[in-house]
Design a protein around this motif. Structure first.
Motif, mmCIF file in Angstrom:
data_model
loop_
_atom_site.group_PDB
_atom_site.id
_atom_site.type_symbol
_atom_site.label_atom_id
_atom_site.label_comp_id
_atom_site.label_asym_id
_atom_site.label_seq_id
_atom_site.Cartn_x
_atom_site.Cartn_y
_atom_site.Cartn_z
ATOM 1 N N ASP A 164 72.202 129.317 67.521
ATOM 2 C CA ASP A 164 71.360 128.524 66.630
ATOM 3 C C ASP A 164 72.086 127.277 66.176
ATOM 4 O O ASP A 164 73.313 127.172 66.266
ATOM 5 C CB ASP A 164 70.963 129.370 65.405
ATOM 6 C CG ASP A 164 69.876 130.368 65.739
ATOM 7 O OD1 ASP A 164 68.700 129.983 65.695
ATOM 8 O OD2 ASP A 164 70.222 131.530 66.079
ATOM 9 N N LYS A 171 70.359 133.083 60.601
ATOM 10 C CA LYS A 171 69.884 134.221 59.803
ATOM 11 C C LYS A 171 68.534 134.701 60.324
ATOM 12 O O LYS A 171 68.270 135.911 60.367
ATOM 13 C CB LYS A 171 69.779 133.839 58.320
ATOM 14 C CG LYS A 171 69.362 134.991 57.408
ATOM 15 C CD LYS A 171 70.302 136.187 57.544
ATOM 16 C CE LYS A 171 70.169 137.252 56.461
ATOM 17 N NZ LYS A 171 68.869 137.844 56.282
ATOM 18 N N HIS A 172 67.701 133.769 60.751
ATOM 19 C CA HIS A 172 66.411 134.174 61.313
ATOM 20 C C HIS A 172 66.637 134.970 62.609
ATOM 21 O O HIS A 172 65.980 135.990 62.851
ATOM 22 C CB HIS A 172 65.527 132.952 61.580
ATOM 23 C CG HIS A 172 64.160 133.309 62.099
ATOM 24 N ND1 HIS A 172 63.279 134.097 61.384
ATOM 25 C CD2 HIS A 172 63.525 133.012 63.262
ATOM 26 C CE1 HIS A 172 62.164 134.265 62.083
ATOM 27 N NE2 HIS A 172 62.291 133.620 63.230
ATOM 28 N N SER A 173 67.561 134.519 63.427
ATOM 29 C CA SER A 173 67.879 135.261 64.650
ATOM 30 C C SER A 173 68.407 136.653 64.316
ATOM 31 O O SER A 173 68.072 137.643 64.975
ATOM 32 C CB SER A 173 68.923 134.500 65.473
ATOM 33 O OG SER A 173 68.374 133.301 65.965
ATOM 34 N N ASN A 175 67.716 138.335 61.619
ATOM 35 C CA ASN A 175 66.581 139.140 61.144
ATOM 36 C C ASN A 175 65.725 139.661 62.304
ATOM 37 O O ASN A 175 65.240 140.782 62.272
ATOM 38 C CB ASN A 175 65.704 138.321 60.197
ATOM 39 C CG ASN A 175 66.379 138.094 58.855
ATOM 40 O OD1 ASN A 175 67.417 138.696 58.562
ATOM 41 N ND2 ASN A 175 65.810 137.214 58.057
ATOM 42 N N LYS A 176 65.544 138.829 63.304
ATOM 43 C CA LYS A 176 64.752 139.259 64.466
ATOM 44 C C LYS A 176 65.372 140.496 65.111
ATOM 45 O O LYS A 176 64.689 141.471 65.427
ATOM 46 C CB LYS A 176 64.691 138.148 65.517
ATOM 47 C CG LYS A 176 63.686 137.058 65.265
ATOM 48 C CD LYS A 176 63.688 136.151 66.494
ATOM 49 C CE LYS A 176 62.730 134.992 66.346
ATOM 50 N NZ LYS A 176 62.805 134.105 67.521
ATOM 51 N N TYR A 239 57.226 138.039 65.174
ATOM 52 C CA TYR A 239 58.627 137.615 65.109
ATOM 53 C C TYR A 239 58.818 136.159 64.702
ATOM 54 O O TYR A 239 59.894 135.768 64.281
ATOM 55 C CB TYR A 239 59.315 137.871 66.455
ATOM 56 C CG TYR A 239 59.729 139.322 66.624
ATOM 57 C CD1 TYR A 239 60.872 139.809 66.010
ATOM 58 C CD2 TYR A 239 58.957 140.197 67.365
ATOM 59 C CE1 TYR A 239 61.244 141.133 66.146
ATOM 60 C CE2 TYR A 239 59.320 141.519 67.520
ATOM 61 C CZ TYR A 239 60.464 141.983 66.912
ATOM 62 O OH TYR A 239 60.822 143.297 67.042
ATOM 63 N N ASP A 240 57.758 135.349 64.862
ATOM 64 C CA ASP A 240 57.927 133.941 64.499
ATOM 65 C C ASP A 240 57.670 133.688 63.023
ATOM 66 O O ASP A 240 57.885 132.592 62.529
ATOM 67 C CB ASP A 240 57.005 133.064 65.358
ATOM 68 C CG ASP A 240 57.505 133.014 66.797
ATOM 69 O OD1 ASP A 240 58.736 133.145 66.986
ATOM 70 O OD2 ASP A 240 56.680 132.894 67.719
ATOM 71 N N ASP A 242 58.210 134.468 58.855
ATOM 72 C CA ASP A 242 59.400 134.641 58.023
ATOM 73 C C ASP A 242 59.713 136.139 57.918
ATOM 74 O O ASP A 242 58.915 136.908 57.395
ATOM 75 C CB ASP A 242 59.137 134.060 56.630
ATOM 76 C CG ASP A 242 60.361 134.218 55.739
ATOM 77 O OD1 ASP A 242 61.447 134.567 56.262
ATOM 78 O OD2 ASP A 242 60.230 133.996 54.521
ATOM 79 N N GLU A 244 62.310 137.419 56.381
ATOM 80 C CA GLU A 244 63.180 137.707 55.243
ATOM 81 C C GLU A 244 62.605 138.810 54.333
ATOM 82 O O GLU A 244 63.363 139.690 53.894
ATOM 83 C CB GLU A 244 63.451 136.421 54.453
ATOM 84 C CG GLU A 244 64.687 136.469 53.573
ATOM 85 C CD GLU A 244 65.992 136.775 54.339
ATOM 86 O OE1 GLU A 244 66.842 137.448 53.765
ATOM 87 O OE2 GLU A 244 66.132 136.357 55.509
ATOM 88 N N TYR A 247 63.308 142.056 56.055
ATOM 89 C CA TYR A 247 64.749 142.331 55.952
ATOM 90 C C TYR A 247 65.084 142.858 54.552
ATOM 91 O O TYR A 247 65.818 143.831 54.388
ATOM 92 C CB TYR A 247 65.537 141.053 56.253
ATOM 93 C CG TYR A 247 67.012 141.169 55.989
ATOM 94 C CD1 TYR A 247 67.854 141.798 56.905
ATOM 95 C CD2 TYR A 247 67.575 140.669 54.814
ATOM 96 C CE1 TYR A 247 69.205 141.920 56.662
ATOM 97 C CE2 TYR A 247 68.919 140.782 54.563
ATOM 98 C CZ TYR A 247 69.745 141.408 55.479
ATOM 99 O OH TYR A 247 71.083 141.535 55.229
#
Length: 438
Positions: A164, A171-173, A175-176, A239-240, A242, A244, A247
């Motif tokens: 990234d 962080k998004h990756s 979380n995925k 997955y696209d 948010d 958070e 998580y």
RNA sequence: CGGGGCGUGGCGCAGUCUGGUAGCGCACCUGCUUUGGGAGCAGGAUGUCGGAGGUUCAAAUCCUCUCGCCCCGACCA
């Protein structure tokens, strides 16, 4: 598959070297054969399970947007010199020399390899983010391999690597993968609790281990007892969006491995805290620029500058999962496979191999099941009924269909659920519907 | 890497102390009788006793070296 023709070397007695139940049952059920310490061959029954576990892992990685590649098992030492890990990794890394005396190694993990691939191919921030994964054999020369495939030296691992532009993207990756892991283990019927964990030699700051609670587990863990009552993740994920909130939801209750657990800072009252043992089936890391910086994996920015890639890595022990699944699913008679990973969906037993009517009925049923696309193992051997029941219970297929003279005369067959032990005499069509139900 | 244990037929083991040329159960093969929870009887096949060296008239057994595997601990997907 007819059992009379299947390569299924069953052991009636427990091999002396196998100390834990999953190892014993894998050997007894003819799933694996040891080659040397911590190194195993996978026999047909075991390989079927391994492949099904692998496929669930693959599907959930793909669903999350990760893309499958395949990197080699043998890597050049120079890559590891770039990151500085060639000297750090120590004796666990199997080092070899080729005929030209070049230093090589059998990969214990692939951060360097994938970083090299990405730094050569990705030059612009516009090409981010990316997540590449592969499912490949690893070798770590453990001092003391044990517990069968749970702690082998050679093991099959899914490892994913995210790239990234910045921390927020990383962080998004993270979380995925975090969510994909919840889904992956849930599909196998495993409750794997995400626990705060040490980052170890891979480095970085943010990390969770996914732990299946089990008395035979090697990891000591602490968690809020609320975890014991929590259900596993059963929902679809966009997955696209948010991630958070999701998580946050799945880290709401405290859970940590003993390495990072600090009683002085623990937010859970002692009465609500569970100290248990568990099997680590996956781990996710965010480690920033630990590899991209020394290895020069950078992208150009809109303003013309350069930044090193923000990275994370995400592992699932695929071969270990097979052992963990057995630890979580067995009884005194043998394995109890969750349907999603079972080597066959149903075991068809003809208890009278010498009776022409029973043979005809069982053969017909076998044809019907195969025509319907049902994975069936047909015990057509000339063995005593008790031996056949014991075999089927040992290898743990979710359903047993039992053809015997009583049922043939009455136009029924017996359906047995391996997990509950429940038996029903049903007409053929009803029996087929019964095993089709979840 | 420290400590401990074990290598005898496919699996589980006895025999090693006290040296005399290998045995039991399961599995396997043949035949007959059996058959709803690991059947019975009869017959049969399967071993360089982990390997190498040594002591001895003689070694699974005693001595030396070595290889492998397992367990406990320290380390790890």
């Amino acid at each position: 598959m007819r059992l009379s023709q299947y390569f299924l070397p069953l052991l009636r007695e427990n091999p002396a070297e196998a100390q834990i139940v999953s190892h014993r049952l894998m050997l007894r059920a003819g799933m694996i054969r040891q080659s040397s310490a911590g190194i195993y061959s996978w026999l047909p029954l075991g390989l079927r399970v391994l492949k099904r576990v692998e496929q669930i892992v693959r599907e959930e990685q793909d669903r999350s947007g990760a893309q499958e590649i395949l990197m080699p098992t043998i890597q050049p030492a120079e890559l590891w010199r770039e990151s500085g890990r060639y000297d750090d990794y120590g004796k666990e890394m199997l080092r070899i020399r080729d005929r030209h005396d070049r230093e090589m190694l059998y990969g214990p993990t692939n951060e360097e390899q994938v970083t090299e691939i990405v730094r050569a191919a990705i030059q612009s921030y516009r090409d981010l983010p990316k997540n590449l994964y592969h499912i490949q054999w690893k070798f770590r020369d453990e001092v003391r391999p044990r517990f069968g495939v749970m702690r082998g030296r050679e093991f099959l691992m899914k490892d994913a690597y995210s790239f990234d532009l910045d921390m927020a993207g990383a962080k998004h990756s993270y979380n995925k993968m975090f969510v994909a892991y919840l889904r992956t283990f849930a599909r196998m019927g495993l409750k794997a609790i995400p626990m705060r964990a040490e980052t170890g030699p891979i480095g970085g700051e943010l990390s969770h281990e996914f732990i299946v609670l089990a008395e035979t587990g090697e990891s000591g863990v602490f968690c809020d007892k609320a975890w014991l009552a929590r259900d596993i993740l059963g929902q679809d994920v966009e997955y696209d969006s948010d991630l958070e909130p999701m998580y946050a939801e799945w880290t709401r209750h405290y859970a940590a491995t003993e390495d990072v657990h600090d009683p002085a800072k623990c937010p859970v009252a002692e009465a609500d805290l569970v100290n248990a043992r568990g099997i680590e089936v996956g781990q996710v890391f965010n480690f920033g620029t630990k590899y991209s910086k020394p290895m020069g994996a950078v992208v150009s920015l809109a303003d013309g500058g350069n930044v090193p890639l923000e990275m994370g890595s995400y592992g699932i022990g695929v071969s270990r999962l097979v052992g963990a699944l057995i630890e979580a699913n067995h009884d005194d008679n043998g394995i109890i496979w969750p349907a999603s990973v079972a080597p066959f969906h149903v075991g068809l037993i003809n208890i009278r191999a010498a009776d022409a009517k029973c043979v005809a009925a069982a053969d017909e049923l076998y044809g019907k099941l195969r025509a319907g696309g049902v994975m069936v193992l047909y015990d057509d051997r000339d063995e005593s009924p008790g031996a056949k029941f014991a075999t089927m219970d040992l290898i743990g297929l979710p359903w047993q269909l039992i053809v015997g003279p009583r049922g043939v005369a009455a136009g029924t067959l017996e359906v047995k659920n391996r997990r509950t032990g429940e038996r029903q005499d049903l007409p053929v069509e009803a029996a087929l519907n019964r095993i089709a139900a979840p």
